[in-house]
Design an enzyme around this catalytic site. Structure first.
Site, PDB file in Angstrom:
ATOM      1  N   HIS A  61       0.858  -1.183   0.000  1.00  0.00           N
ATOM      2  CA  HIS A  61       0.000   0.000   0.000  1.00  0.00           C
ATOM      3  C   HIS A  61       0.896   1.236   0.000  1.00  0.00           C
ATOM      4  O   HIS A  61       1.938   1.269   0.668  1.00  0.00           O
ATOM      5  CB  HIS A  61      -0.890   0.014   1.238  1.00  0.00           C
ATOM      6  CG  HIS A  61      -1.670   1.289   1.396  1.00  0.00           C
ATOM      7  ND1 HIS A  61      -2.662   1.664   0.524  1.00  0.00           N
ATOM      8  CD2 HIS A  61      -1.587   2.281   2.332  1.00  0.00           C
ATOM      9  CE1 HIS A  61      -3.166   2.829   0.917  1.00  0.00           C
ATOM     10  NE2 HIS A  61      -2.529   3.219   2.009  1.00  0.00           N
ATOM     11  N   CYS A  91      -4.471   2.864  -4.882  1.00  0.00           N
ATOM     12  CA  CYS A  91      -3.630   3.722  -4.035  1.00  0.00           C
ATOM     13  C   CYS A  91      -2.355   4.178  -4.744  1.00  0.00           C
ATOM     14  O   CYS A  91      -1.988   5.352  -4.662  1.00  0.00           O
ATOM     15  CB  CYS A  91      -3.304   3.009  -2.729  1.00  0.00           C
ATOM     16  SG  CYS A  91      -2.313   1.495  -2.910  1.00  0.00           S
TER      17      CYS A  91
END
Length: 335
Positions: A94, A208
């Site tokens: 992430h 993301c």
């Protein structure tokens, strides 16, 4: 018994159905552009998050133009807070970006992720009494004060990538507001023709890492000069032949829709539902393997429209590849 047969038969069915609907195959430009919207709709109460979205979120502050802001690359394994480095071993990461103000000494974190977790953004719910699959697939930006050094450093990355002025930060903040209000839906998959780096990309993901890449590019456009730092990102790729456009929710599931195609789409998504037992999980896993690998079938929902992907080897791959930091092209704002 499945509503759709093996891949060649299904392709023939789709082609005949399109002919019946009067659809043609215009020359497409790949990848399909990600669709932006005029406003962000309210979420349906049916959509619920196991982990609250942006629980400590705050408004983006207005910085003094003469401020000096350090910009940090932040990366950690997905769900690191729960599973530690488990997904880091598979390079499922992430991404976020951090800021530190020289004038105030305050730190900030900015990221973009799913409102209702990854599973809901990737596969729909099949609700009783509803013909069409129901999606909880919004994503959004989250800005909050502080940088959790331990979270990013322990199993990931926290590294300075550039320094900007307060004026540049304020311009970036205006862009973030626009980007967040018009780019609404999370798209998990990148879809391309083959593993070759020069192969055709049919669809690009919107998640993301793409938000961070857009943010870096905006800063470069504003004049930011980036340090020489290697930056790798995770992509989850499906491999298929040229996608076939099927239609939107109304044209497929509406009163005048194609009931056979609608049943095939619902049948495809059924094994991806949440599982209550281990046995149920493995039974559905075998169904997924049968559909995607043995029969080369995948239904993609992108830009609120459905596509058929004629899947091909190696079907799915998780990659962690470098995307270089951008090069600026103008005099820095505020300098």
């Amino acid at each position: 018994m499945r509503a759709a047969g093996r891949c060649p038969g299904l392709l023939l069915l789709l082609l005949l159905a399109m002919g019946a609907w009067g659809l043609r195959f215009p020359q497409r430009h790949w990848p399909v552009p990600y669709r932006r919207f005029d406003y962000r709709p309210k979420t349906d109460p049916y959509c619920q998050a196991r982990y609250t979205f942006c629980p400590t979120g705050s408004a983006v502050p207005v910085m003094k133009e003469e401020d000096v802001i350090e910009v940090y690359r932040l990366q950690a394994p997905v769900w690191e807070f729960k599973y530690g480095d488990l997904l880091g071993h598979m390079k499922i990461m992430h991404d976020a970006v951090g800021f530190k103000s020289a004038l105030t000494g305050k730190n900030y974190t900015m990221e973009w992720y799913e409102l209702f977790q990854l599973g809901n953004c990737t596969f729909p719910h099949l609700r009783p009494g509803m013909d069409a699959p129901f999606w909880c697939n919004q994503g959004a930006a989250c800005f909050y004060e502080g940088i959790d050094d331990a979270h990013w450093k322990e199993n990931g990355t926290l590294v300075l990538v550039t320094t900007i002025s307060g004026a540049m930060f304020n311009e970036m903040a205006k862009w973030v507001k626009y980007d967040n209000e018009t780019g609404i839906y999370y798209e998990t998959w990148t879809v391309q023709a083959s593993p070759d780096k020069k192969s055709t990309v049919w669809f690009d993901s919107y998640e993301c890492s793409k938000f961070i890449l857009r943010t870096y590019q905006k800063l470069a456009d504003l004049g930011a000069v980036f340090n020489k730092v290697q930056t790798n990102y995770t992509s989850i790729i499906l491999f298929s032949g040229e996608p076939i456009y099927l239609g939107n929710e109304t044209s497929i599931f509406g009163p005048q829709g194609n009931k056979t195609l609608a049943a095939a789409i619902r049948d495809f998504y059924y094994p991806f539902k949440p599982h209550k037992t281990v046995r149920e999980f493995f039974v559905d896993l075998l169904k997924i393997i049968d559909r995607v690998i043995l029969n080369h079938e995948f239904y993609l929902f992108y830009n609120l429209e459905y596509w058929f992907l004629p899947m091909k080897f190696p079907y799915l791959k998780i990659i962690y590849e470098e995307v270089p930091l951008p090069v600026g092209s103008k005099t820095p704002v505020g300098v």
